[in-house]
Design a protein around this motif. Structure first.
Motif, PDB file in Angstrom:
ATOM      1  N   GLY A  86       1.298  -1.092   0.323  1.00 55.26           N
ATOM      2  CA  GLY A  86       0.055   0.047   0.052  1.00 55.26           C
ATOM      3  C   GLY A  86       0.641   1.281   0.199  1.00 55.26           C
ATOM      4  O   GLY A  86       0.715   2.502   0.438  1.00 55.26           O
ATOM      5  N   ARG A  87       1.749   1.289  -1.033  1.00 56.09           N
ATOM      6  CA  ARG A  87       2.790   1.891  -0.829  1.00 56.09           C
ATOM      7  C   ARG A  87       2.515   3.456  -2.281  1.00 56.09           C
ATOM      8  O   ARG A  87       2.691   2.658  -2.858  1.00 56.09           O
ATOM      9  N   ASP A  88       3.029   4.718  -1.845  1.00 56.21           N
ATOM     10  CA  ASP A  88       3.211   4.933  -3.377  1.00 56.21           C
ATOM     11  C   ASP A  88       4.457   5.014  -3.521  1.00 56.21           C
ATOM     12  O   ASP A  88       5.457   5.260  -3.457  1.00 56.21           O
ATOM     13  N   PRO A  89       4.239   4.551  -5.222  1.00 53.57           N
ATOM     14  CA  PRO A  89       5.466   4.036  -5.958  1.00 53.57           C
ATOM     15  C   PRO A  89       6.707   5.352  -6.253  1.00 53.57           C
ATOM     16  O   PRO A  89       7.185   5.024  -7.011  1.00 53.57           O
ATOM     17  N   ALA A  90       5.542   6.277  -6.230  1.00 57.85           N
ATOM     18  CA  ALA A  90       7.068   7.726  -5.693  1.00 57.85           C
ATOM     19  C   ALA A  90       7.262   7.665  -5.008  1.00 57.85           C
ATOM     20  O   ALA A  90       8.857   8.439  -5.210  1.00 57.85           O
ATOM     21  N   ALA A  91       7.480   7.132  -3.597  1.00 53.30           N
ATOM     22  CA  ALA A  91       7.671   7.300  -2.560  1.00 53.30           C
ATOM     23  C   ALA A  91       9.226   6.040  -2.806  1.00 53.30           C
ATOM     24  O   ALA A  91       9.563   5.070  -3.434  1.00 53.30           O
ATOM     25  N   PRO A  92      10.622   6.300  -1.849  1.00 52.73           N
ATOM     26  CA  PRO A  92      11.431   5.014  -1.563  1.00 52.73           C
ATOM     27  C   PRO A  92      11.003   4.271  -1.325  1.00 52.73           C
ATOM     28  O   PRO A  92      10.926   4.147  -0.431  1.00 52.73           O
ATOM     29  N   ALA A  93      12.098   2.499  -1.456  1.00 53.33           N
ATOM     30  CA  ALA A  93      11.858   1.730  -1.124  1.00 53.33           C
ATOM     31  C   ALA A  93      12.424   1.782   0.270  1.00 53.33           C
ATOM     32  O   ALA A  93      12.942   2.766   0.427  1.00 53.33           O
ATOM     33  N   LEU A  94      11.590   1.649   1.097  1.00 54.55           N
ATOM     34  CA  LEU A  94      12.140   1.379   2.749  1.00 54.55           C
ATOM     35  C   LEU A  94      13.431   0.323   2.421  1.00 54.55           C
ATOM     36  O   LEU A  94      13.198  -0.592   2.074  1.00 54.55           O
ATOM     37  N   THR A  95      13.830   0.524   3.616  1.00 58.03           N
ATOM     38  CA  THR A  95      15.468  -0.269   3.328  1.00 58.03           C
ATOM     39  C   THR A  95      15.599  -1.000   5.181  1.00 58.03           C
ATOM     40  O   THR A  95      13.921  -1.128   5.454  1.00 58.03           O
ATOM     41  N   LEU A  96      16.361  -2.365   5.052  1.00 59.49           N
ATOM     42  CA  LEU A  96      15.233  -3.178   5.295  1.00 59.49           C
ATOM     43  C   LEU A  96      15.750  -2.716   7.151  1.00 59.49           C
ATOM     44  O   LEU A  96      15.064  -3.296   7.485  1.00 59.49           O
ATOM     45  N   ASP A  97      16.612  -1.798   7.407  1.00 62.24           N
ATOM     46  CA  ASP A  97      15.740  -0.492   8.491  1.00 62.24           C
ATOM     47  C   ASP A  97      14.886  -0.471   9.215  1.00 62.24           C
ATOM     48  O   ASP A  97      14.809  -0.134   9.748  1.00 62.24           O
ATOM     49  N   VAL A 128       0.736  -3.759   8.386  1.00 61.36           N
ATOM     50  CA  VAL A 128      -0.839  -2.788   8.162  1.00 61.36           C
ATOM     51  C   VAL A 128      -0.882  -1.341   7.312  1.00 61.36           C
ATOM     52  O   VAL A 128       0.216  -0.730   7.305  1.00 61.36           O
ATOM     53  N   ARG A 129      -1.691  -0.934   6.245  1.00 59.02           N
ATOM     54  CA  ARG A 129      -0.927  -0.762   5.489  1.00 59.02           C
ATOM     55  C   ARG A 129      -1.384   0.732   5.740  1.00 59.02           C
ATOM     56  O   ARG A 129      -2.079   0.630   6.787  1.00 59.02           O
ATOM     57  N   PRO A 130      -1.520   1.770   4.963  1.00 56.97           N
ATOM     58  CA  PRO A 130      -1.801   3.308   5.740  1.00 56.97           C
ATOM     59  C   PRO A 130      -3.285   3.089   5.329  1.00 56.97           C
ATOM     60  O   PRO A 130      -3.666   4.187   6.457  1.00 56.97           O
ATOM     61  N   ASP A 131      -4.283   2.598   4.883  1.00 55.66           N
ATOM     62  CA  ASP A 131      -5.720   2.189   4.460  1.00 55.66           C
ATOM     63  C   ASP A 131      -6.249   2.348   5.950  1.00 55.66           C
ATOM     64  O   ASP A 131      -7.300   2.015   6.258  1.00 55.66           O
ATOM     65  N   GLY A 132      -5.404   1.484   6.921  1.00 55.62           N
ATOM     66  CA  GLY A 132      -5.902   0.406   8.154  1.00 55.62           C
ATOM     67  C   GLY A 132      -6.029  -0.896   7.088  1.00 55.62           C
ATOM     68  O   GLY A 132      -5.731  -1.681   8.830  1.00 55.62           O
ATOM     69  N   ALA A 133      -5.933  -1.087   6.417  1.00 57.81           N
ATOM     70  CA  ALA A 133      -6.212  -2.668   5.695  1.00 57.81           C
ATOM     71  C   ALA A 133      -5.189  -3.647   6.757  1.00 57.81           C
ATOM     72  O   ALA A 133      -3.550  -3.430   6.526  1.00 57.81           O
ATOM     73  N   VAL A 134      -5.387  -4.759   7.155  1.00 52.66           N
ATOM     74  CA  VAL A 134      -3.835  -5.556   7.826  1.00 52.66           C
ATOM     75  C   VAL A 134      -4.036  -7.059   6.568  1.00 52.66           C
ATOM     76  O   VAL A 134      -4.952  -7.382   6.109  1.00 52.66           O
ATOM     77  N   ARG A 135      -2.788  -7.283   6.427  1.00 51.39           N
ATOM     78  CA  ARG A 135      -2.716  -7.922   5.160  1.00 51.39           C
ATOM     79  C   ARG A 135      -1.090  -9.123   6.266  1.00 51.39           C
ATOM     80  O   ARG A 135      -0.618  -8.630   6.679  1.00 51.39           O
ATOM     81  N   THR A 136      -1.650 -10.313   6.214  1.00 48.22           N
ATOM     82  CA  THR A 136      -0.232 -11.009   6.033  1.00 48.22           C
ATOM     83  C   THR A 136       0.466 -11.420   4.538  1.00 48.22           C
ATOM     84  O   THR A 136      -0.137 -11.559   3.388  1.00 48.22           O
ATOM     85  N   VAL A 137       2.031 -11.840   4.747  1.00 45.75           N
ATOM     86  CA  VAL A 137       2.861 -11.515   3.543  1.00 45.75           C
ATOM     87  C   VAL A 137       4.209 -12.766   3.914  1.00 45.75           C
ATOM     88  O   VAL A 137       4.243 -12.849   5.242  1.00 45.75           O
ATOM     89  N   HIS A 138       3.533 -13.431   3.122  1.00 40.07           N
ATOM     90  CA  HIS A 138       4.709 -14.383   2.935  1.00 40.07           C
ATOM     91  C   HIS A 138       6.103 -13.715   1.878  1.00 40.07           C
ATOM     92  O   HIS A 138       6.188 -13.815   0.927  1.00 40.07           O
ATOM     93  N   MET A 139       7.152 -14.001   2.931  1.00 43.10           N
ATOM     94  CA  MET A 139       8.952 -13.659   2.435  1.00 43.10           C
ATOM     95  C   MET A 139       9.714 -14.961   2.638  1.00 43.10           C
ATOM     96  O   MET A 139       9.546 -15.913   3.132  1.00 43.10           O
ATOM     97  N   MET A 140       9.935 -15.021   0.485  1.00 45.78           N
ATOM     98  CA  MET A 140      11.256 -16.010   0.717  1.00 45.78           C
ATOM     99  C   MET A 140      12.170 -15.357  -0.086  1.00 45.78           C
ATOM    100  O   MET A 140      11.874 -13.844  -0.828  1.00 45.78           O
ATOM    101  N   GLY A 141      13.683 -15.739   0.475  1.00 50.85           N
ATOM    102  CA  GLY A 141      14.435 -14.895   0.300  1.00 50.85           C
ATOM    103  C   GLY A 141      16.172 -15.281   0.193  1.00 50.85           C
ATOM    104  O   GLY A 141      16.621 -16.516   1.197  1.00 50.85           O
ATOM    105  N   GLU A 142      16.767 -15.151  -0.280  1.00 51.47           N
ATOM    106  CA  GLU A 142      18.142 -15.331  -0.716  1.00 51.47           C
ATOM    107  C   GLU A 142      19.092 -14.338  -0.114  1.00 51.47           C
ATOM    108  O   GLU A 142      19.037 -13.319  -0.681  1.00 51.47           O
TER     109      GLU A 142
END
Length: 490
Positions: A133-144, A179-193
């Protein structure tokens, strides 16, 4: 997105398009079949098993929809990567979603990201911006910064996954809620290396993030409906056990009995309770034989509406009252009237049918009354007939009802058969069809009267009961039933 470590290996070849198309066809066919099963399981929502079945079908449909879209992406290949003048910059930025990707499609639920530890830069795909739910024009969040979107109780899980990946080079595989900016709660599954540099150190981390909110909701619904079904089944088993224990404590005897117990003319008695062919609960059917002061014998058979401990306890109350009042010498007709008043005065309304007989062995006289119940059958010399019934309405149907009495003189060797409605009813017949004036009632009585030759060959009342059970014990009854046989001895 693929790990940078694969850059020195040839890319994997996609499977043949025809093979994937065949899998897509199979997945869609199965999805249609599951949807048909779900429609068949639709009801009013009151049945715990039905709710559980529908929840399982919903979960299967969600998973099959995801499978269909995954296969479509596999068939079509990855989205095109835009050409960038700076190849290094292009490698850092994940490809954007194709224009016009439909809302709810696979591309709107699966996104990718890469975090460069050397430059502290982050690159997100357009799909990940939609998921979070982020604005595509905003910078991506860092891991921190990423934990700022996550539920407080889920942050330690995310921190541990990222730390294990960056420090110990462990793959990332876990879920967290955002929690998205509109208040919606979403469950996210993350896979990475982790992506390692030439010295073996972690240079960056890439991940694929998938919105699994709908899938988890479906799984939760399955768990809740399954637990509700198990609870409902446990209650049903407990109720049946209580009803059976109460019934066994109330019904007077098993096997055969002779009354009066002292010498002289007597009745050879036998009875049997037949449970319903379907359904787990015990009803309010009863049979009884009681030796009265002076040597007379009280015989009764009856049935109360309802099932479970409530019906069984009401039956116990009614049977106890009947026994107590009969000990005072009250006639059967008056007994029926008092039982009717008792049911009419109870807090929880109930209806019942009953037949009550008083047998005087000295004169072999039978005095009896009935309340909306089938008349006793009298078998003599190889034939049988139903006794002419006196007036009597169902117990609890109306206040102040009057009940008539009838009298019959019996011979040595005569056999009386008392039974409750459901003994001879098939699944498609109602208790009302067993009334004497109906075709269903006559057919039901005739089925019992046809047993006259077998009764004539029987050695005692117990053999007669056994013949009845053999004939009707496997019938498709929707309710329980009782049968009582009394044979006049010398």
């Amino acid at each position: 997105m693929p790990s940078h470590l694969s850059a020195d290996r040839p890319p994997a070849q996609p499977p043949g398009r025809g093979t994937v198309d065949a899998l897509i066809t199979q997945a869609r066919r199965l999805k249609g079949e599951v949807d048909a099963v779900r429609r068949e399981a639709e009801g009013d929502g009151s049945d715990p098993q039905g709710r559980w079945e529908r929840a399982l079908c919903d979960l299967a449909l969600h998973q099959l929809s995801d499978l269909d879209e995954h296969l479509a992406q596999l068939r079509d290949g990855p989205p095109p990567v835009p050409v960038a003048p700076d190849a290094v910059t292009a490698a850092k930025a994940p490809p954007a979603a194709p224009a016009g990707a439909p809302h709810g499609s696979l591309l709107s639920r699966v996104g990718s990201a890469e975090w460069n530890l050397l430059t502290d830069e982050a690159g997100w795909s357009g799909e990940l911006y939609q998921i979070l739910g982020r604005d595509p024009a905003a910078p991506a969040l860092t891991l921190d910064e990423l934990p700022s979107l996550v539920f407080d109780e889920d942050r330690p899980r995310l921190t541990a996954m990222v730390t294990d990946c960056l420090v110990d080079a462990k793959p990332v595989d876990g879920e967290f809620r955002i929690v998205r900016p509109d208040g919606a709660v979403r469950t996210v599954h993350m896979m990475g290396e982790p992506v390692l540099d030439t010295d073996g150190g972690t240079a960056s981390m890439w991940a694929v993030l998938r919105d699994v909110s709908e899938l988890r909701r479906s799984q939760s619904a399955v768990r809740e409906t399954r637990d509700s079904l198990h609870h409902h089944q446990h209650l049903a088993q407990t109720e049946r056990r209580l009803a059976v224990e109460l019934q066994e404590a109330v019904l007077p005897w098993r096997g055969s009995l002779r009354l009066p117990r002292r010498g002289g003319p007597a009745l050879d008695l036998a009875a049997h309770y037949l449970p319903a062919s379907s359904g787990p609960l015990i009803g309010g059917d009863w049979y009884d034989a009681l030796e009265l002061p002076g040597g007379d014998t009280l015989l009764s058979v009856g049935d109360l509406t309802g099932h479970g401990p409530g019906a069984t306890s009401a039956m116990a109350m009614l049977l106890g009252a009947l026994r107590g009042m009969a000990m005072t010498g009250t006639g059967p007709g008056r007994l029926m009237g008092w039982l009717n008043q008792l049911l009419d005065a109870t807090v929880q309304p109930a209806l019942g049918s009953a037949v009550c007989c008083r047998y005087r062995p000295a004169t072999r006289t039978l005095v009896w009354a009935q309340a909306g119940h089938p008349a006793p059958l009298l078998f003599r010399s190889g034939t049988g007939r139903a006794l002419d019934a006196p007036e009597g309405v169902l117990l609890g149907a109306t206040s102040g009802a009057a009940y008539g009495q009838a009298e019959e003189t019996l011979d040595v060797g005569d056999l009386l058969l008392l039974y409750t409605h459901q003994l001879v009813l098939r699944q498609w017949e109602s208790p009302r069809s067993s009334e004497a004036g109906s075709g269903g009632g006559r057919a039901a009585v005739n089925r019992l009267l046809d047993l006259a030759p077998r009764f004539g060959e029987a050695r005692g009342a117990q053999d007669c009961v056994r013949a009845v059970v053999e004939e009707f014990g496997t019938a498709g009854r929707e309710d329980d039933a009782c049968v009582l046989v009394a044979r006049v001895t010398s």
